[in-house]
Write an enzyme that holds these catalytic residues in place. Structure first.
Site, short mmCIF file in Angstrom:
data_model
loop_
_atom_site.label_atom_id
_atom_site.label_comp_id
_atom_site.label_asym_id
_atom_site.label_seq_id
_atom_site.Cartn_x
_atom_site.Cartn_y
_atom_site.Cartn_z
N ASP A 241 0.88 -1.16 0.00
CA ASP A 241 0.00 0.00 0.00
C ASP A 241 0.92 1.22 0.00
O ASP A 241 2.11 1.14 0.32
CB ASP A 241 -0.95 -0.01 1.21
CG ASP A 241 -2.17 0.89 0.96
OD1 ASP A 241 -2.09 1.79 0.09
OD2 ASP A 241 -3.21 0.70 1.62
C1 GLC Z 1 -4.12 4.21 -0.15
C2 GLC Z 1 -5.06 3.10 -0.08
C3 GLC Z 1 -5.11 2.21 -1.26
C4 GLC Z 1 -4.85 2.99 -2.53
C5 GLC Z 1 -3.50 3.63 -2.42
C6 GLC Z 1 -3.14 4.49 -3.61
O1 GLC Z 1 -3.94 4.94 0.95
O2 GLC Z 1 -5.12 2.40 1.13
O3 GLC Z 1 -6.34 1.56 -1.31
O4 GLC Z 1 -4.92 2.16 -3.65
O5 GLC Z 1 -3.38 4.40 -1.25
O6 GLC Z 1 -3.94 5.60 -3.69
#
Ligand code: GLC
Length: 752
Positions: A241
């Site tokens: 993430d």
């Molecule tokens: C985040 C999320 C994830 C997302 C990523 C990129 O904080 O938890 O679901 O795809 O960042 O934006």
């Protein structure tokens, strides 16, 4: 052999010659450059791996997900309904369709990976990202997740299943440690991940922010390597993430393959990011240490300081390079990561630049969004058949609600989509009645915090939002009283009250409706001839007024077509065919997760002490009457079930047959549900668990016979001591019904 022949069906094994060839020719530095992200020069991708020009390896672009395509440069895209609305249709085909449509939009922007679907189990109804997830039930969750992944990948885009795993809350998501036993992990939290690997061959999986049983999700070897890759057979890549990775070499050894985004938020969005510039300035001039500056600035704008881990970006860059050079990480470990990433690029034709064109923000996609939202809308209550409304019987309607004139496109955070057109209930209803009904509109209360602008999160830190948080927002309208709304309701034939919450990533949400919305509903209901409540919520909310109103419609976050969806349901142009994918409890204490130790946890430790008793498994076990049960949803027509039969198959399997007839005078959808429970289990088990379901569309008067299969896994529980799925001999009850609490027939079968 052509590259096409090389990359068909049998997948990565056949493709591996070509990928191996590339891996052999890459230098150490070049390999490092393929396992972490960088800033997308076009400003569109959420995550971007630059090309290797020397070896002709194209770039890899990843984009959010999962309620539509979120282009970093603001290119408009179709705003789909919330994932929970999709799940509420109980229709994997619909999930497939939505996945394929989103994939077409991703392709139109030359994006290769869609960061969707997200399907963490709804363990707590307070979860701020509930609207991005599907269900409290692992079977329903798995079916919708598999449909979604299949759809995205049938659209020639790699799917990314997230967030692996036990990322069931937003409060302190980056520090939180989920203490979860193996049985609950296997039976609830891992089930859908297992399914998308085994059934849909998902291309990538996102490692979550949280820790699981003491080890960070990005560094959890048992979860990433032993279970996901070795046991489930996942051959795609694991991506972190965004800014989740805290220890590059440890994550590399554990099985993380790609670190994202590899750049800081200010680098990615320099013009909007006043927060980071402030922290930077304070610490550059040494007025405060970086940590103190972070603490101060984030506390002012109301963020968790942990969100500011975003300044760490070098985890799979310098840190990993160093670790490979000094032998802490073997180069073969790095090779394996590159092989997995290139393997998926090869599979999707990306190494050849073969991706077909796509279409974005087109009328056909808007129509799909509308259809999915209609299918997912749940009619919770409909006394005296107040709904559907008819323009012939009505002269006047009072539309009430702080945001009843605005669309509720989605929730806050990384899933926010920017549609080119959107419509709220007021306009939708006005178009529908076309002057035949006199529609008045009163807010009846102050704006729900954030309204359509959402709360302050790392995703929308414009200079303005930060300034508003620090100095107050001068534009805040004064309190709006209920009086004019009550007056309007008194004069009208029907009152429609649109109420909502404001869920967002980064924060958990309360279960009560914000501001005075509960009072507003009661005040309107007291005077109105008939009151219809339309909920636009991420999930369950308390409804102290449920007995005071005639009808309740759960529209979730309907997406860009909101107004048209709500109007079509209210006037019966579309059937409210949804069924609840989560239990609606009467009060927070009714849910199994109701202590601070469980949620949000104490000292960053969340105890999953409820085990497998999540959602209806708990309501059934503790014999608590829910406000609206799992699987519940009314229809504008009536269905009758006859000839229910259950037959044991080979081993612990069973086949259920049931004839369903639409005995009303309108067409409609019914969702036939089969639950299974062991009569006298040797371990504590939920009284019943969803084992199979099917959604059918039946014209008025039509009947059909549905066949449902109950598989061995549905009979099994995960035995922690033996570390294996186990089916006990004995008697099992199959319950066929229209919800978890509306069972029309039961039959007992014996497993020997
Ligand atoms: C985040 C999320 C994830 C997302 C990523 C990129 O904080 O938890 O679901 O795809 O960042 O934006």
């Amino acid at each position: 052999m052509t590259s096409e022949q090389m990359t068909t069906d049998s997948g990565t094994d056949v493709a591996s010659d070509r990928v191996d060839g590339l891996v052999n020719r890459l230098t150490l530095e070049e390999k490092i450059d393929l396992v972490h992200g960088d800033v997308d020069p076009d400003g569109i991708a959420t995550g971007y791996v630059p090309p290797n020009e020397r070896l002709d390896i194209p770039s890899l672009s990843l984009i959010d997900g999962p309620l539509g395509v979120r282009a970093g440069d603001g290119t408009p895209a179709t705003g789909f309904p919330a994932s929970i609305a999709l799940a509420a249709a109980w229709d994997p085909e619909l999930a497939r369709d939505m996945g394929e449509t989103m994939a077409a939009e991703a392709r139109a922007l030359d994006q290769d990976v869609l960061l969707a679907p997200g399907f963490n189990i709804v363990r707590v109804p307070q979860c701020g990202r509930l609207f991005e997830y599907y269900s409290e039930d692992p079977h329903l969750n798995s079916r919708i997740a598999v449909g979604s992944v299949e759809g995205i990948q049938a659209g020639d885009v790699a799917a990314c299943a997230k967030h692996y795993v036990a990322n069931n809350q937003e409060t302190a998501r980056m520090e939180m440690n989920a203490n979860v036993g193996d049985r609950a992990l296997r039976e609830l939290y891992l089930r859908a991940f297992e399914a998308v690997v085994e059934e849909a061959d998902v291309a990538s999986i996102m490692a979550a922010y949280n820790h699981v049983n003491g080890t960070h999700a990005t560094e959890n070897r048992r979860l990433l390597t032993d279970i996901l890759k070795d046991e489930f057979g996942f051959d795609g890549f694991v991506v972190s993430d965004w800014w989740a990775t805290t220890d590059g070499p440890a994550a590399a050894r554990a099985g993380l393959d790609l670190d994202m985004p590899g750049a800081t938020l200010p680098e990615m969005a320099p013009e909007t990011n006043v927060l980071y510039r402030t922290i930077d300035t304070l610490s550059t001039f040494e007025w405060l240490s970086p940590d103190d500056a972070t603490e101060l600035v984030t506390s002012i704008v109301g963020l968790e300081s942990s969100e500011c881990r975003v300044h760490r970006s070098e985890k799979f860059d310098d840190d990993l390079l160093q670790a490979v050079e000094d032998g802490r990480v073997d180069e073969s470990v790095l090779d394996e990561k590159v092989r997995r990433i290139l393997g998926q690029m090869d599979r999707f034709g990306l190494l050849e630049g073969e991706q077909p064109d796509g279409e974005i923000d087109v009328p056909a996609h808007h129509e799909r969004s509308r259809h999915i939202a209609q299918r997912g809308t749940v009619l919770l209550q409909n006394e005296d058949d107040v709904l559907p409304l008819s323009t012939e019987d009505l002269d006047s309607m009072a539309l009430v609600g702080p945001h009843a004139d605005e669309p509720k496109v989605g929730g806050g955070g990384s899933s926010e989509v920017d549609p080119s057109s959107k419509i709220g209930p007021l306009d939708g209803i006005k178009y529908r009645v076309d002057g035949d009904v006199d529609v008045s509109f009163e807010r009846g209360g102050p704006p729900v915090q954030g309204g359509d602008d959402r709360d302050v999160t790392v995703w929308n830190l414009s200079a303005e939002t930060v300034a508003d948080s620090v100095f107050g927002d001068d534009d805040d309208p004064a309190d709006v009283s209920v009086a004019p709304a009550v007056e309007a309701a008194e004069d009208a034939d029907v009152a429609v009250v649109v109420v909502q919450d404001a869920a967002t990533e980064d924060f958990d949400r309360p279960l009560s409706l914000p501001n005075n919305q509960d009072e507003l509903v009661s005040a309107v209901a007291e005077v109105a001839e008939e009151t219809v409540v339309v909920l636009r919520t991420a999930g369950p909310v308390e409804m102290p007024w449920a007995d005071e109103v005639e009808a309740i419609v759960e529209a979730w976050y309907p997406g860009q077509e909101d107004g048209r969806v709500v109007a079509s349901i209210l006037f019966g142009d579309a059937e409210p065919s949804g069924r609840l994918p989560v239990t609606f409890g009467e009060r927070p204490g009714d849910y199994s997760v109701n202590t601070r130790r469980q949620h949000p946890g104490i000292d960053f430790e969340a105890e999953y002490s409820e085990g497998v008793f999540v959602g209806y498994r708990h309501f059934d076990n503790a014999d608590i009457e829910p406000l609206f049960p799992f699987g519940h949803g009314l229809s504008y027509t009536d269905f009758e079930y006859t000839d229910v039969s259950v037959e044991s198959g080979d081993g612990p399997t069973a086949t259920v047959q049931v004839t369903v007839e639409n005995v009303g005078d309108r067409d409609g959808y019914e969702v036939v549900q089969a639950y299974l429970g062991q009569d006298d289990p040797s371990v504590e088990r939920p009284p019943k668990e969803l084992a199979a379901f099917e959604s059918v569309e039946l014209a008025a008067g039509e009947e059909t016979t549905i066949t449902l299969s109950i598989e061995e896994r549905d009979f099994a529980y995960y035995d922690e001591d033996g570390a294996a799925w186990t089916v006990d001999d004995g008697e099992y009850t199959v319950s066929v019904g229209r919800s978890s609490r509306n069972i029309v027939a039961t039959e007992t079968i014996t497993v020997e």
